[in-house]
Motif scaffolding. Structure first.
Motif, mmCIF file in Angstrom:
data_model
loop_
_atom_site.group_PDB
_atom_site.id
_atom_site.type_symbol
_atom_site.label_atom_id
_atom_site.label_comp_id
_atom_site.label_asym_id
_atom_site.label_seq_id
_atom_site.Cartn_x
_atom_site.Cartn_y
_atom_site.Cartn_z
ATOM 1 N N MET A 1 0.842 -1.178 0.000
ATOM 2 C CA MET A 1 0.000 0.000 0.000
ATOM 3 C C MET A 1 0.893 1.249 0.000
ATOM 4 O O MET A 1 1.825 1.353 0.766
ATOM 5 C CB MET A 1 -0.903 -0.024 1.236
ATOM 6 N N ASP A 2 0.585 2.179 -0.898
ATOM 7 C CA ASP A 2 1.357 3.410 -1.024
ATOM 8 C C ASP A 2 1.104 4.312 0.182
ATOM 9 O O ASP A 2 -0.026 4.428 0.650
ATOM 10 C CB ASP A 2 0.957 4.133 -2.311
ATOM 11 N N LEU A 3 2.156 4.944 0.673
ATOM 12 C CA LEU A 3 2.047 5.808 1.845
ATOM 13 C C LEU A 3 2.271 7.255 1.424
ATOM 14 O O LEU A 3 3.353 7.614 0.989
ATOM 15 C CB LEU A 3 3.087 5.380 2.895
ATOM 16 N N GLN A 4 1.236 8.070 1.525
ATOM 17 C CA GLN A 4 1.291 9.480 1.136
ATOM 18 C C GLN A 4 1.231 10.360 2.382
ATOM 19 O O GLN A 4 0.148 10.643 2.878
ATOM 20 C CB GLN A 4 0.137 9.826 0.189
ATOM 21 N N LEU A 5 2.396 10.764 2.897
ATOM 22 C CA LEU A 5 2.464 11.630 4.069
ATOM 23 C C LEU A 5 3.141 12.936 3.676
ATOM 24 O O LEU A 5 4.171 12.923 3.012
ATOM 25 C CB LEU A 5 3.273 10.981 5.195
ATOM 26 N N THR A 6 2.573 14.059 4.103
ATOM 27 C CA THR A 6 3.169 15.371 3.861
ATOM 28 C C THR A 6 3.457 16.007 5.214
ATOM 29 O O THR A 6 2.558 16.116 6.060
ATOM 30 C CB THR A 6 2.191 16.269 3.065
ATOM 31 N N PHE A 7 4.700 16.444 5.412
ATOM 32 C CA PHE A 7 5.081 17.021 6.700
ATOM 33 C C PHE A 7 4.147 18.180 7.057
ATOM 34 O O PHE A 7 3.835 19.025 6.227
ATOM 35 C CB PHE A 7 6.532 17.511 6.665
ATOM 36 N N HIS A 8 3.723 18.226 8.328
ATOM 37 C CA HIS A 8 2.815 19.272 8.797
ATOM 38 C C HIS A 8 3.431 20.112 9.915
ATOM 39 O O HIS A 8 3.442 21.330 9.832
ATOM 40 C CB HIS A 8 1.494 18.647 9.262
ATOM 41 N N SER A 86 -4.701 12.731 3.274
ATOM 42 C CA SER A 86 -6.033 12.999 2.730
ATOM 43 C C SER A 86 -7.057 11.994 3.246
ATOM 44 O O SER A 86 -8.240 12.304 3.325
ATOM 45 C CB SER A 86 -6.000 12.986 1.201
ATOM 46 N N ASP A 87 -6.616 10.786 3.604
ATOM 47 C CA ASP A 87 -7.508 9.746 4.121
ATOM 48 C C ASP A 87 -6.844 9.124 5.343
ATOM 49 O O ASP A 87 -5.935 8.300 5.212
ATOM 50 C CB ASP A 87 -7.762 8.695 3.040
ATOM 51 N N ILE A 88 -7.274 9.531 6.529
ATOM 52 C CA ILE A 88 -6.610 9.101 7.757
ATOM 53 C C ILE A 88 -6.737 7.596 7.984
ATOM 54 O O ILE A 88 -5.788 6.953 8.447
ATOM 55 C CB ILE A 88 -7.106 9.919 8.969
ATOM 56 N N ASN A 89 -7.863 7.016 7.642
ATOM 57 C CA ASN A 89 -8.040 5.575 7.842
ATOM 58 C C ASN A 89 -7.109 4.766 6.946
ATOM 59 O O ASN A 89 -6.511 3.778 7.387
ATOM 60 C CB ASN A 89 -9.499 5.166 7.631
ATOM 61 N N SER A 94 -2.017 1.644 6.361
ATOM 62 C CA SER A 94 -0.696 1.522 5.747
ATOM 63 C C SER A 94 0.416 1.512 6.801
ATOM 64 O O SER A 94 1.360 0.734 6.715
ATOM 65 C CB SER A 94 -0.488 2.669 4.756
ATOM 66 N N LEU A 95 0.296 2.367 7.811
ATOM 67 C CA LEU A 95 1.305 2.400 8.869
ATOM 68 C C LEU A 95 1.241 1.148 9.739
ATOM 69 O O LEU A 95 2.284 0.638 10.172
ATOM 70 C CB LEU A 95 1.145 3.663 9.716
ATOM 71 N N ARG A 96 0.072 0.641 9.976
ATOM 72 C CA ARG A 96 -0.052 -0.597 10.767
ATOM 73 C C ARG A 96 0.595 -1.769 10.032
ATOM 74 O O ARG A 96 1.194 -2.643 10.652
ATOM 75 C CB ARG A 96 -1.512 -0.875 11.104
ATOM 76 N N GLU A 97 0.524 -1.774 8.704
ATOM 77 C CA GLU A 97 1.229 -2.788 7.918
ATOM 78 C C GLU A 97 2.746 -2.668 8.105
ATOM 79 O O GLU A 97 3.466 -3.640 7.943
ATOM 80 C CB GLU A 97 0.892 -2.652 6.434
ATOM 81 N N LEU A 120 0.265 7.399 16.227
ATOM 82 C CA LEU A 120 0.800 6.058 16.071
ATOM 83 C C LEU A 120 2.244 6.037 16.547
ATOM 84 O O LEU A 120 2.932 7.069 16.521
ATOM 85 C CB LEU A 120 0.742 5.605 14.607
ATOM 86 N N PHE A 121 2.704 4.857 16.961
ATOM 87 C CA PHE A 121 4.060 4.728 17.490
ATOM 88 C C PHE A 121 4.750 3.519 16.868
ATOM 89 O O PHE A 121 4.138 2.475 16.670
ATOM 90 C CB PHE A 121 4.032 4.554 19.010
ATOM 91 N N ASN A 122 6.030 3.708 16.571
ATOM 92 C CA ASN A 122 6.895 2.621 16.120
ATOM 93 C C ASN A 122 8.220 2.791 16.831
ATOM 94 O O ASN A 122 8.749 3.908 16.889
ATOM 95 C CB ASN A 122 7.080 2.689 14.600
ATOM 96 N N LYS A 123 8.752 1.712 17.392
ATOM 97 C CA LYS A 123 9.965 1.816 18.201
ATOM 98 C C LYS A 123 11.173 2.307 17.405
ATOM 99 O O LYS A 123 12.117 2.838 17.985
ATOM 100 C CB LYS A 123 10.293 0.478 18.863
ATOM 101 N N ASN A 124 11.147 2.195 16.086
ATOM 102 C CA ASN A 124 12.260 2.671 15.266
ATOM 103 C C ASN A 124 12.041 4.072 14.709
ATOM 104 O O ASN A 124 12.938 4.654 14.112
ATOM 105 C CB ASN A 124 12.516 1.700 14.110
ATOM 106 N N THR A 125 10.832 4.591 14.894
ATOM 107 C CA THR A 125 10.477 5.902 14.335
ATOM 108 C C THR A 125 10.041 6.886 15.401
ATOM 109 O O THR A 125 10.284 8.067 15.285
ATOM 110 C CB THR A 125 9.345 5.726 13.292
ATOM 111 N N GLY A 126 9.396 6.405 16.443
ATOM 112 C CA GLY A 126 8.872 7.263 17.493
ATOM 113 C C GLY A 126 7.407 7.555 17.262
ATOM 114 O O GLY A 126 6.713 6.875 16.494
ATOM 115 N N LEU A 127 6.926 8.586 17.936
ATOM 116 C CA LEU A 127 5.518 8.958 17.881
ATOM 117 C C LEU A 127 5.259 9.880 16.695
ATOM 118 O O LEU A 127 5.978 10.861 16.494
ATOM 119 C CB LEU A 127 5.125 9.674 19.183
#
Length: 136
Positions: A1-8, A86-89, A94-97, A120-127
């Motif tokens: 799944m493609d991940l489209q994140l834009t820094f905010h 654009s679509d939080i769900n 995608s992040l849970r994958e 969301l949290f990932n031990k290699n990325t943080g919050l």
């Protein structure tokens, strides 16, 4: 799944928004009015400066605030990175994958014009925070 994140923005946990805000205003940032967000248990102010990343100051509103533990352990510190989606769900899926744990399900955030946010949290990325941008 493609991940489209834009820094905010960068979220910064602080003990006192007004005191922390002063330093950034000396650097040329302008501040939005401070807003209490009882759903997130934080007091929030955004800081903007042309050509610089947007900052979000987060002060605990009560004992249930999620920033309390970070402040107790580290003091004033960067807390999270936020990305617009654009679509939080779809972004959450995608992040849970990618082995991110959903810490806080999507809710409307009054400090962000009632746009939905999730953490969301990932031990290699943080919050990280996701904000679902309103479609124009």
């Amino acid at each position: 799944m493609d991940l489209q994140l834009t820094f905010h923005h960068i979220g910064i946990a602080c003990l006192d928004i007004e005191k922390t805000k002063l330093f950034y205003m000396e650097l040329g940032y302008t501040a939005t009015p401070t807003v209490d967000d009882p759903l997130q248990h934080v007091r929030v102010a955004f800081l903007d400066k042309t050509g610089e990343p947007r900052l979000e100051l987060l002060e605990p509103l009560d004992d249930e605030s999620p920033v309390n533990r970070t402040l107790s352990a580290l003091g004033v510190t960067p807390y999270h990175l936020c990305y617009a989606v654009s679509d939080i769900n779809q972004a959450i899926d995608s992040l849970r994958e990618r082995r991110f744990l959903l810490v806080s399900a999507p809710v409307a955030a009054c400090a962000m014009d009632d746009q939905r946010v999730a953490f969301l949290f990932n031990k290699n990325t943080g919050l990280i925070e996701l904000v679902e941008v309103k479609k124009s």
